[in-house]
Each structure stands twice: as C-alpha cells, then as structure tokens.
Design an enzyme around this catalytic site. Structure first.
Site, mmCIF file in Angstrom:
data_model
loop_
_atom_site.group_PDB
_atom_site.id
_atom_site.type_symbol
_atom_site.label_atom_id
_atom_site.label_comp_id
_atom_site.label_asym_id
_atom_site.label_seq_id
_atom_site.Cartn_x
_atom_site.Cartn_y
_atom_site.Cartn_z
ATOM 1 N N HIS A 74 16.258 4.834 12.380
ATOM 2 C CA HIS A 74 15.677 4.242 13.596
ATOM 3 C C HIS A 74 16.424 2.965 13.961
ATOM 4 O O HIS A 74 16.575 2.070 13.141
ATOM 5 C CB HIS A 74 14.192 3.951 13.390
ATOM 6 C CG HIS A 74 13.332 5.160 13.591
ATOM 7 N ND1 HIS A 74 12.010 5.089 13.942
ATOM 8 C CD2 HIS A 74 13.634 6.481 13.515
ATOM 9 C CE1 HIS A 74 11.524 6.323 14.067
ATOM 10 N NE2 HIS A 74 12.484 7.175 13.800
ATOM 11 N N TYR A 203 4.418 -0.707 17.968
ATOM 12 C CA TYR A 203 3.489 -1.755 17.526
ATOM 13 C C TYR A 203 2.764 -2.240 18.776
ATOM 14 O O TYR A 203 3.377 -2.860 19.645
ATOM 15 C CB TYR A 203 4.255 -2.917 16.880
ATOM 16 C CG TYR A 203 4.828 -2.595 15.515
ATOM 17 C CD1 TYR A 203 6.015 -1.881 15.375
ATOM 18 C CD2 TYR A 203 4.185 -3.024 14.357
ATOM 19 C CE1 TYR A 203 6.536 -1.589 14.119
ATOM 20 C CE2 TYR A 203 4.700 -2.744 13.085
ATOM 21 C CZ TYR A 203 5.881 -2.019 12.984
ATOM 22 O OH TYR A 203 6.387 -1.738 11.739
ATOM 23 N N PRO A 297 0.762 -5.362 5.821
ATOM 24 C CA PRO A 297 1.769 -4.332 6.056
ATOM 25 C C PRO A 297 2.518 -4.368 7.396
ATOM 26 O O PRO A 297 3.516 -3.662 7.545
ATOM 27 C CB PRO A 297 0.977 -3.023 5.935
ATOM 28 C CG PRO A 297 -0.433 -3.404 6.209
ATOM 29 C CD PRO A 297 -0.606 -4.804 5.751
ATOM 30 N N LYS A 301 7.251 -4.684 4.841
ATOM 31 C CA LYS A 301 8.067 -5.376 3.835
ATOM 32 C C LYS A 301 7.716 -5.059 2.383
ATOM 33 O O LYS A 301 8.524 -5.302 1.482
ATOM 34 C CB LYS A 301 7.914 -6.903 4.003
ATOM 35 C CG LYS A 301 8.587 -7.467 5.213
ATOM 36 C CD LYS A 301 10.082 -7.491 5.048
ATOM 37 C CE LYS A 301 10.757 -7.322 6.375
ATOM 38 N NZ LYS A 301 11.921 -6.520 6.405
ATOM 39 N N TYR A 389 12.939 -7.868 10.478
ATOM 40 C CA TYR A 389 12.422 -6.507 10.287
ATOM 41 C C TYR A 389 13.423 -5.650 9.511
ATOM 42 O O TYR A 389 13.038 -4.912 8.606
ATOM 43 C CB TYR A 389 12.120 -5.873 11.649
ATOM 44 C CG TYR A 389 11.296 -4.608 11.564
ATOM 45 C CD1 TYR A 389 9.908 -4.652 11.704
ATOM 46 C CD2 TYR A 389 11.889 -3.368 11.341
ATOM 47 C CE1 TYR A 389 9.131 -3.503 11.616
ATOM 48 C CE2 TYR A 389 11.128 -2.204 11.245
ATOM 49 C CZ TYR A 389 9.751 -2.286 11.390
ATOM 50 O OH TYR A 389 8.996 -1.134 11.293
HETATM 51 P P1 FAD Z 1 2.830 -0.132 -6.924
HETATM 52 O O1 FAD Z 1 3.348 0.868 -5.962
HETATM 53 O O2 FAD Z 1 1.429 -0.600 -6.777
HETATM 54 O O3 FAD Z 1 3.045 0.458 -8.376
HETATM 55 C C1 FAD Z 1 2.455 -0.120 -9.512
HETATM 56 C C2 FAD Z 1 2.258 0.963 -10.539
HETATM 57 O O4 FAD Z 1 1.756 0.392 -11.731
HETATM 58 C C3 FAD Z 1 1.247 2.006 -10.095
HETATM 59 O O5 FAD Z 1 1.798 3.300 -10.209
HETATM 60 C C4 FAD Z 1 0.060 1.776 -11.005
HETATM 61 O O6 FAD Z 1 -0.646 2.978 -11.258
HETATM 62 C C5 FAD Z 1 0.742 1.220 -12.239
HETATM 63 N N1 FAD Z 1 -0.134 0.383 -13.074
HETATM 64 C C6 FAD Z 1 -1.036 -0.539 -12.671
HETATM 65 N N2 FAD Z 1 -1.637 -1.103 -13.723
HETATM 66 C C7 FAD Z 1 -1.090 -0.538 -14.825
HETATM 67 C C8 FAD Z 1 -1.302 -0.699 -16.225
HETATM 68 N N3 FAD Z 1 -2.207 -1.556 -16.691
HETATM 69 N N4 FAD Z 1 -0.578 0.056 -17.096
HETATM 70 C C9 FAD Z 1 0.366 0.927 -16.616
HETATM 71 N N5 FAD Z 1 0.586 1.123 -15.296
HETATM 72 C C10 FAD Z 1 -0.121 0.402 -14.428
HETATM 73 N N6 FAD Z 1 3.772 -1.435 2.488
HETATM 74 C C11 FAD Z 1 4.361 -1.246 3.647
HETATM 75 O O7 FAD Z 1 5.440 -1.777 3.835
HETATM 76 N N7 FAD Z 1 3.778 -0.439 4.619
HETATM 77 C C12 FAD Z 1 2.583 0.187 4.403
HETATM 78 O O8 FAD Z 1 2.073 0.902 5.249
HETATM 79 C C13 FAD Z 1 1.935 -0.014 3.207
HETATM 80 N N8 FAD Z 1 0.754 0.580 2.975
HETATM 81 C C14 FAD Z 1 0.126 0.316 1.786
HETATM 82 C C15 FAD Z 1 -1.120 0.879 1.547
HETATM 83 C C16 FAD Z 1 -1.796 0.583 0.341
HETATM 84 C C17 FAD Z 1 -3.171 1.198 0.074
HETATM 85 C C18 FAD Z 1 -1.194 -0.278 -0.605
HETATM 86 C C19 FAD Z 1 -1.918 -0.620 -1.908
HETATM 87 C C20 FAD Z 1 0.057 -0.805 -0.349
HETATM 88 C C21 FAD Z 1 0.726 -0.526 0.851
HETATM 89 N N9 FAD Z 1 1.973 -1.056 1.117
HETATM 90 C C22 FAD Z 1 2.572 -0.841 2.278
HETATM 91 C C23 FAD Z 1 2.677 -1.855 0.156
HETATM 92 C C24 FAD Z 1 3.686 -1.028 -0.656
HETATM 93 O O9 FAD Z 1 3.231 0.284 -0.799
HETATM 94 C C25 FAD Z 1 3.828 -1.747 -1.965
HETATM 95 O O10 FAD Z 1 4.382 -3.014 -1.686
HETATM 96 C C26 FAD Z 1 4.679 -1.003 -2.985
HETATM 97 O O11 FAD Z 1 3.988 0.127 -3.455
HETATM 98 C C27 FAD Z 1 5.019 -1.923 -4.145
HETATM 99 O O12 FAD Z 1 5.577 -1.187 -5.182
HETATM 100 P P2 FAD Z 1 5.308 -1.618 -6.698
HETATM 101 O O13 FAD Z 1 6.068 -0.636 -7.511
HETATM 102 O O14 FAD Z 1 5.565 -3.066 -6.856
HETATM 103 O O15 FAD Z 1 3.739 -1.452 -6.911
HETATM 104 C C1 DHB Z 2 4.497 2.179 8.268
HETATM 105 C C2 DHB Z 2 3.693 1.210 7.745
HETATM 106 C C3 DHB Z 2 3.860 -0.087 8.149
HETATM 107 O O1 DHB Z 2 3.093 -1.048 7.630
HETATM 108 C C4 DHB Z 2 4.802 -0.440 9.101
HETATM 109 O O2 DHB Z 2 4.911 -1.722 9.484
HETATM 110 C C5 DHB Z 2 5.601 0.535 9.608
HETATM 111 C C6 DHB Z 2 5.446 1.856 9.200
HETATM 112 C C7 DHB Z 2 4.315 3.583 7.829
HETATM 113 O O3 DHB Z 2 3.450 3.835 6.981
HETATM 114 O O4 DHB Z 2 5.007 4.459 8.337
#
Ligand code: FAD
Ligand code: DHB
Length: 395
Positions: A74, A203, A297, A301, A389
C-alpha cells in the site's frame, strides 16, 4: 529435558518468534517458551500493517515467501473527515517508502512453521512463572510444561511475553519506571467475508466517532468502530455495525456510497492504552515488544515496534557472539526507547486526532478538525504523518 540455552525467550508471539529466527540464522541457540497452544497463537486476531523494516527482517530470516505472495503493498492511506476524503501518498512524501498489508496471524504462522521445521526448541503450553537471578551470570526461567515444573538456565533471558507477561516483574521496583495513559474509548473490531470497499485503508473521523477500514485480503475486510469503554459486543448486532460504519465513512460528494457487506466472522471489543516500562534491560534480562510497551492501535505500530526491538537485540547478540563485545547489548534499552517514544507519540497523536472524545468541549472538537485540515492541506504536515506511519529506517 531442556537444561540450558544461550538465550531463553519467554513468549511465542511475533517478538519471541522473530528473535528466535534471527538468532538461529546467526547460529545462536535459543529456546522459546509459549504458554498457549499453537492453534490459539496462530488464530489470535491482531495487527495487519507491516513497515519496511519488519518486512525486511521477515525476509532475512526466511519467512518472506507467503508474505511476498499474499501481502498487499500500500502506497498510501485515506483520511476522511468533515465528509471529505484526502489521500496521503507515502512514496512521494517519504522518499519512496510504503507499507505491506499482511496479517499478524499469517506472520506468526510463517514463523512457527519455520521454527518447528528448522529452528531451536519452541514449546507450546509452557507457562513461565518467574525469572530468577536476572542480575547474575546464570539467570533461570521457572516454568510448567505438561503439568511438570521445569527450570531452564540461560546466558540471557528475553521477555517477549506481551502486556500481561511475567518477565517485567523481574525488574526490581527501585529501577523500574512506568509511564501510562488511558483513553475514554475502545474499538469494536470485525472481520467480514466481504471484498474491501476501498483500495487503501480509510481512517475516518466523524462526529459519531472514529472508524477504520482495513483488509486482510482481496475478499476479507477488517473494520473497526470507536465504541465506549465497557461496550458488550452483544449490543452490536451485524446490522447495527454496518449501518454505523456507513454513517461514519459517509462522503458529502458521494451520498450513495455504501460499504460492501458480507458475513461477519469475528467480533471483539479492544480496549486501548499507552504504556512504557523503562529500562528495557536489567542485568541479563531484556524486555521486547508488548512486554515493555503498549501503543493504542491507530498508528499501526504495535507489531512493528515489537519487530524493531528484536532486530536491534539480535544484532547485539550477534555482535557479542562474533566479537565478545557487549557494546550493542549495553545500548539496547536506550536505542529501543528512542524509537518506542517516537511511536508512542505518533500513536497518541493519531488516536487523539481521529477519535471523538466524549469529554471534549465544542472548542476542542473544532481544534481537532483544524488539525486534520492542516494535515490535508500542508505537504509538511502530511509528510510528518507519512514518515511516522511508514516508520523510520533502522539504520
Ligand atoms: P504478543 O503478541 O502479546 O505475544 C506474547 C506472547 O507471550 C503470547 O503468545 C502469550 O501467549 C505469551 N505469554 C504471555 N505470558 C506468558 C508466560 N507467562 N509464559 C509463556 N508465554 C507467555 N497492533 C496494531 O498495530 N494494530 C492492531 O490492530 C492491533 N490489534 C491488537 C488487538 C489486540 C487484542 C491486542 C492485544 C494487540 C493488538 N495490537 C495491534 C498490538 C500488536 O498485536 C502487538 O503489539 C503485538 O502482538 C506485539 O507482539 P509481542 O510478541 O510483543 O506480544
Ligand atoms: C489494522 C489495524 C490498525 O490498528 C491499523 O492502524 C491499521 C490496520 C488492521 O488490523 O488491519
């Protein structure tokens, strides 16, 4: 039974899995401990936008094949406000940068498949309880796997265990600083079997609240609506969701415009907050991704910050293994936090600029519209948004 590893990684989300892959490619051994089962981790609906830095790292660790086939490049986004549409063109404003639409679920599936096929151990249903001795030469991870208490000794431990993880607790109170902010709204997110009605993400700011139109593929739409905190998804039957989305995306120049509808296959309310834990290192324990910081979100980022943390950390471990120097490891927290705070600022800016704040006075609501008009009318203001972005290069 696993007794010792060089890098013990807690959490098999994007941060933990990508770190394990980057280390594996450099010949550094690691163990990933993930509390959930594989199906749960692979199906958890989350982010969808990858910055170039994230894309490059996934390719570099061998996880680029499906992404390069299925990902959608995109070159911009659309801002809608006051019934009008304004396109932000990324390449012309940033010297050629763009983003890739490729779901976090797919990134995670690709990384898990690779790790199980050719990486170090990745244990599902391995719940970590504590990290001990973070400031000693041999930190320990205590965890339960298949009902049995286990201990993994490590040269280094990396907490990639997300916002509810346990690794952060190993930072003693006197050294730990936390910064946070909450917001008076949440998102209702849906997945729908409907072709996206827009070529690029939309957006939309409206007096009824924020709406975001995204996508997962040419046949699947991902859409979000601003809703009050505490909203129960059951209060949002499908018809109400589509009607509200149409109202918030409405364009004055095209009053008949409607979203293409389809079966809604997922519906969830996502609260939002900003949070940073500093420092991101204590002794031989490092924090990465959501374990250290959360962004709302709207700036897309969260996943990209998680990826850049572990890219920076992998480089540091590689320097250590190749030269014996800890210069990059010692700089890890400061290096990441510069990027983290930029993303925190941008995510907060996007959130407060695009959402309708129930506590705002009419004066503040007009200021918000003026800010949006400034972005639409000024090249430098558009460029500021586009640069943030698409994400700064890692260097
Ligand atoms: P996570 O993906 O949270 O991974 C952490 C992992 O650690 C998980 O698999 C968990 O099960 C595991 N874990 C936790 N505790 C323990 C433990 N005690 N022992 C072993 N394992 C453990 N970002 C965007 O940019 N756009 C979005 O639309 C967006 N939507 C989101 C929706 C939700 C519901 C959430 C929670 C986050 C969203 N985010 C979004 C943020 C993005 O998904 C996260 O920033 C990203 O997943 C971060 O990755 P991570 O690996 O740091 O953490
Ligand atoms: C999506 C989520 C976001 O928070 C965003 O800023 C853009 C796209 C997505 O889930 O596709």
């Amino acid at each position: 039974m696993l007794r010792h590893t060089t890098v013990g990684i807690i959490g098999g989300g994007p941060a933990g899995l990508l770190l394990a892959r980057l280390l594996h490619r450099a010949g550094i051994d690691s163990v990933v401990l993930e509390s959930r089962n594989r199906a749960y981790v692979e199906q958890r609906q989350r982010a969808g936008i990858l910055e170039q830095t994230t894309v490059d790292a996934l390719r570099a660790c061998g996880a680029g094949e499906r992404m390069d086939t299925l990902g959608l490049v995109h070159d911009g986004i659309e801002l809608r406000f006051d019934g009008r549409a304004h396109r932000i063109d990324f390449p012309s404003l940033t010297g050629g940068r763009s983003v890739l639409v490729y779901a976090q679920t797919e990134v995670v599936k690709d990384l898990i498949a690779l790790q199980l096929d050719q990486g170090g151990p990745l244990l599902f249903e391995a719940e970590v309880h504590a990290v001990e001795g973070a400031d000693t030469e041999r930190p320990l991870i205590r965890y339960t796997h298949r009902g049995r208490e286990q201990t993994l000794s490590c040269d280094y431990v990396v907490g990639c265990d997300g916002s509810h993880g346990v690794a952060r607790d190993a930072l003693p109170e006197p050294v730990r600083r936390t910064y946070q902010r909450s917001y008076p709204y949440s998102w209702l997110g849906i997945l729908a079997d409907a072709p996206p009605s827009y070529p690029e993400l939309v957006y939309a700011h409206s007096p009824r609240g924020f709406a975001l139109g995204s996508m997962r593929s040419p046949t699947v739409s991902r859409l979000y609506l601003q809703v009050p905190n505490g909203t129960d998804p059951a209060d949002w039957p499908d018809e109400r969701i589509w009607g509200e989305l149409d109202a918030r995306f409405a364009l004055r120049a095209d009053p008949d415009w409607r979203l293409r509808r389809g079966a809604i296959t997922a519906k969830a309310v996502l609260p939002m907050r900003s949070h940073v834990t500093e420092p991101m290192r204590h002794g031989r324990l490092f924090l990465a991704g959501d374990a250290a910081h959360i962004v709302p979100p709207a700036g897309a980022k969260g996943l990209n910050l998680a990826a850049s943390d572990v890219i920076i950390l992998a480089r540091a471990f590689i320097q250590l293994s190749e030269t014996g120097t800890t210069e990059l490891l010692d700089a890890y927290s400061d290096t990441c936090l510069r990027r983290v705070w930029r993303a925190e600022h941008f995510s907060c800016f996007m959130t407060t600029t695009l959402h309708t704040d129930p506590g705002h006075s009419p004066f503040e609501a007009r200021l918000q519209l003026s800010q949006l008009a400034r972005i639409a009318d000024s090249r430098s203001a558009s460029a500021e948004l586009a640069e943030n972005y698409t994400g700064p290069p890692l260097g």
